[in-house]
Design a protein around this motif. Structure first.
Motif, PDB file in Angstrom:
ATOM      1  N   VAL A  19      18.077 -11.743  -0.434  1.00 31.08           N
ATOM      2  CA  VAL A  19      17.937 -10.637   0.510  1.00 31.08           C
ATOM      3  C   VAL A  19      16.593  -9.976   0.231  1.00 31.08           C
ATOM      4  CG1 VAL A  19      20.409 -10.219   0.850  1.00 31.08           C
ATOM      5  CG2 VAL A  19      19.216  -9.054  -0.999  1.00 31.08           C
ATOM      6  N   GLU A  20      16.026  -9.379   1.270  1.00 24.57           N
ATOM      7  CA  GLU A  20      14.703  -8.766   1.140  1.00 24.57           C
ATOM      8  C   GLU A  20      14.700  -7.388   1.787  1.00 24.57           C
ATOM      9  OE1 GLU A  20      11.379 -11.248   2.215  1.00 24.57           O
ATOM     10  OE2 GLU A  20      12.553 -13.085   1.894  1.00 24.57           O
ATOM     11  N   TRP A  21      13.830  -6.535   1.276  1.00 19.37           N
ATOM     12  CA  TRP A  21      13.621  -5.231   1.885  1.00 19.37           C
ATOM     13  C   TRP A  21      12.315  -4.639   1.383  1.00 19.37           C
ATOM     14  CZ3 TRP A  21      17.463  -5.870  -1.868  1.00 19.37           C
ATOM     15  CH2 TRP A  21      17.262  -5.201  -3.057  1.00 19.37           C
ATOM     16  N   ASP A  22      11.846  -3.665   2.124  1.00 18.14           N
ATOM     17  CA  ASP A  22      10.701  -2.877   1.702  1.00 18.14           C
ATOM     18  C   ASP A  22      11.224  -1.537   1.220  1.00 18.14           C
ATOM     19  OD1 ASP A  22       8.916  -4.869   2.394  1.00 18.14           O
ATOM     20  OD2 ASP A  22       8.447  -4.007   4.350  1.00 18.14           O
ATOM     21  N   ALA A  23      10.586  -1.006   0.176  1.00 20.63           N
ATOM     22  CA  ALA A  23      10.970   0.292  -0.369  1.00 20.63           C
ATOM     23  C   ALA A  23       9.707   1.118  -0.571  1.00 20.63           C
ATOM     24  CB  ALA A  23      11.698   0.113  -1.701  1.00 20.63           C
ATOM     25  N   ARG A  24       9.910   2.421  -0.662  1.00 19.71           N
ATOM     26  CA  ARG A  24       8.777   3.312  -0.906  1.00 19.71           C
ATOM     27  C   ARG A  24       9.158   4.321  -1.980  1.00 19.71           C
ATOM     28  NH1 ARG A  24      10.568   7.720   1.852  1.00 19.71           N
ATOM     29  NH2 ARG A  24      11.793   7.217   3.681  1.00 19.71           N
ATOM     30  N   VAL A  25       8.208   4.640  -2.828  1.00 26.18           N
ATOM     31  CA  VAL A  25       8.406   5.670  -3.840  1.00 26.18           C
ATOM     32  C   VAL A  25       8.411   7.007  -3.118  1.00 26.18           C
ATOM     33  CG1 VAL A  25       7.398   6.791  -5.864  1.00 26.18           C
ATOM     34  CG2 VAL A  25       7.371   4.293  -5.670  1.00 26.18           C
ATOM     35  N   THR A  26       9.466   7.793  -3.320  1.00 24.53           N
ATOM     36  CA  THR A  26       9.572   9.094  -2.650  1.00 24.53           C
ATOM     37  C   THR A  26       9.249  10.252  -3.577  1.00 24.53           C
ATOM     38  OG1 THR A  26      11.957   9.158  -3.103  1.00 24.53           O
ATOM     39  CG2 THR A  26      11.255   8.265  -0.960  1.00 24.53           C
ATOM     40  N   ASN A  27       9.316  10.003  -4.883  1.00 26.76           N
ATOM     41  CA  ASN A  27       8.953  11.028  -5.850  1.00 26.76           C
ATOM     42  C   ASN A  27       8.578  10.339  -7.153  1.00 26.76           C
ATOM     43  OD1 ASN A  27       8.652  13.783  -6.755  1.00 26.76           O
ATOM     44  ND2 ASN A  27      10.495  13.467  -7.973  1.00 26.76           N
ATOM     45  N   GLU A  28       7.547  10.861  -7.781  1.00 22.17           N
ATOM     46  CA  GLU A  28       7.120  10.301  -9.055  1.00 22.17           C
ATOM     47  C   GLU A  28       6.600  11.431  -9.933  1.00 22.17           C
ATOM     48  OE1 GLU A  28       3.810   7.119 -10.679  1.00 22.17           O
ATOM     49  OE2 GLU A  28       4.558   6.926  -8.634  1.00 22.17           O
ATOM     50  N   VAL A  29       7.154  11.525 -11.137  1.00 26.08           N
ATOM     51  CA  VAL A  29       6.672  12.466 -12.140  1.00 26.08           C
ATOM     52  C   VAL A  29       6.214  11.610 -13.308  1.00 26.08           C
ATOM     53  CG1 VAL A  29       7.251  14.407 -13.639  1.00 26.08           C
ATOM     54  CG2 VAL A  29       8.338  14.219 -11.374  1.00 26.08           C
ATOM     55  N   ASP A  62       0.816  -1.217   0.000  1.00 28.09           N
ATOM     56  CA  ASP A  62       0.000   0.000   0.000  1.00 28.09           C
ATOM     57  C   ASP A  62       0.848   1.265   0.000  1.00 28.09           C
ATOM     58  OD1 ASP A  62       0.984  -0.537   2.554  1.00 28.09           O
ATOM     59  OD2 ASP A  62      -0.660   0.518   3.529  1.00 28.09           O
ATOM     60  N   GLY A  63       0.275   2.372  -0.434  1.00 28.67           N
ATOM     61  CA  GLY A  63       0.889   3.687  -0.309  1.00 28.67           C
ATOM     62  C   GLY A  63       2.225   3.863  -1.007  1.00 28.67           C
ATOM     63  N   GLY A  64       2.384   3.293  -2.209  1.00 26.82           N
ATOM     64  CA  GLY A  64       3.639   3.459  -2.939  1.00 26.82           C
ATOM     65  C   GLY A  64       4.778   2.621  -2.397  1.00 26.82           C
ATOM     66  N   ARG A  65       4.461   1.638  -1.588  1.00 26.80           N
ATOM     67  CA  ARG A  65       5.477   0.754  -1.009  1.00 26.80           C
ATOM     68  C   ARG A  65       5.518  -0.563  -1.773  1.00 26.80           C
ATOM     69  NH1 ARG A  65       3.734  -0.871   3.738  1.00 26.80           N
ATOM     70  NH2 ARG A  65       5.775  -1.584   4.403  1.00 26.80           N
ATOM     71  N   SER A  66       6.673  -1.220  -1.703  1.00 26.76           N
ATOM     72  CA  SER A  66       6.831  -2.530  -2.344  1.00 26.76           C
ATOM     73  C   SER A  66       7.805  -3.375  -1.523  1.00 26.76           C
ATOM     74  CB  SER A  66       7.337  -2.367  -3.778  1.00 26.76           C
ATOM     75  OG  SER A  66       8.520  -1.585  -3.808  1.00 26.76           O
TER      76      SER A  66
END
Length: 179
Positions: A76-86, A60-64
């Protein structure tokens, strides 16, 4: 990533976290930026051309959530989030706290006229185990600088031809040979 005051090319910026390595790669793809952006922005598509990416789950909320191959048959694993999108131009992300491989980056899509679109990927990452971990990753061809170049070449192939070229035989070829 860079501050608003730092407009230098990504690989020469001064405002990168000092514990991270920086890599950048670019490729020109004969497709409109909007098409490339739309495909790339659906992160679940990325394993189709990113060799070391096992899976990306959209949250949710631009996270993956990312699952990526590492040296020695591990992941290896991690969660990331979109911080800017144009839309049609840029996607910027940052791994969340606690990532096994802290990373951030940006992918840009710039119109190249009749030639298509220049896609540039810039990644800042903290190698596990520091310099030794980076050397091990290079030995196993899992280092992000190596992978970024290869992944962009595969992205180009996929977007221009509909498939990623491989020297391996596919199931249909085995069948045709009676194997």
């Amino acid at each position: 990533m860079a501050t608003d005051l730092d407009d230098a090319p990504a690989v020469t910026r001064k405002h990168i976290k000092p514990d991270r390595d920086l890599t950048a790669a670019a490729v020109t793809i004969n497709r409109p930026a909007a098409d490339l952006f739309a495909y790339y922005r659906d992160f679940t598509n990325l394993p189709s051309f990113m060799e070391n990416v096992v899976r990306i789950d959209a949250l949710d909320g631009g996270r993956s959530h990312w699952v990526v191959k590492a040296p020695g048959g591990k992941t290896v694993e991690w969660d990331a989030r979109v911080t800017n999108e144009v839309e049609g131009e840029e996607i910027t992300w940052q791994s969340e706290d606690g990532a096994e491989v802290p990373n951030s980056g940006r992918v840009t899509f710039r119109d190249a006229g009749a030639r298509g679109t220049v896609v540039t990927a810039t990644i800042a990452y903290q190698p596990p185990a520091g310099t030794i971990g980076k050397l091990i990753a290079k030995m196993f061809q899992r280092e992000p600088a190596i992978q970024a170049r290869r992944d962009l070449r595969r992205f180009k192939q996929l977007m221009e031809t509909g498939e990623v070229a491989t020297p391996a035989m596919n199931a249909k070829q085995f069948e045709e040979m009676g194997l």
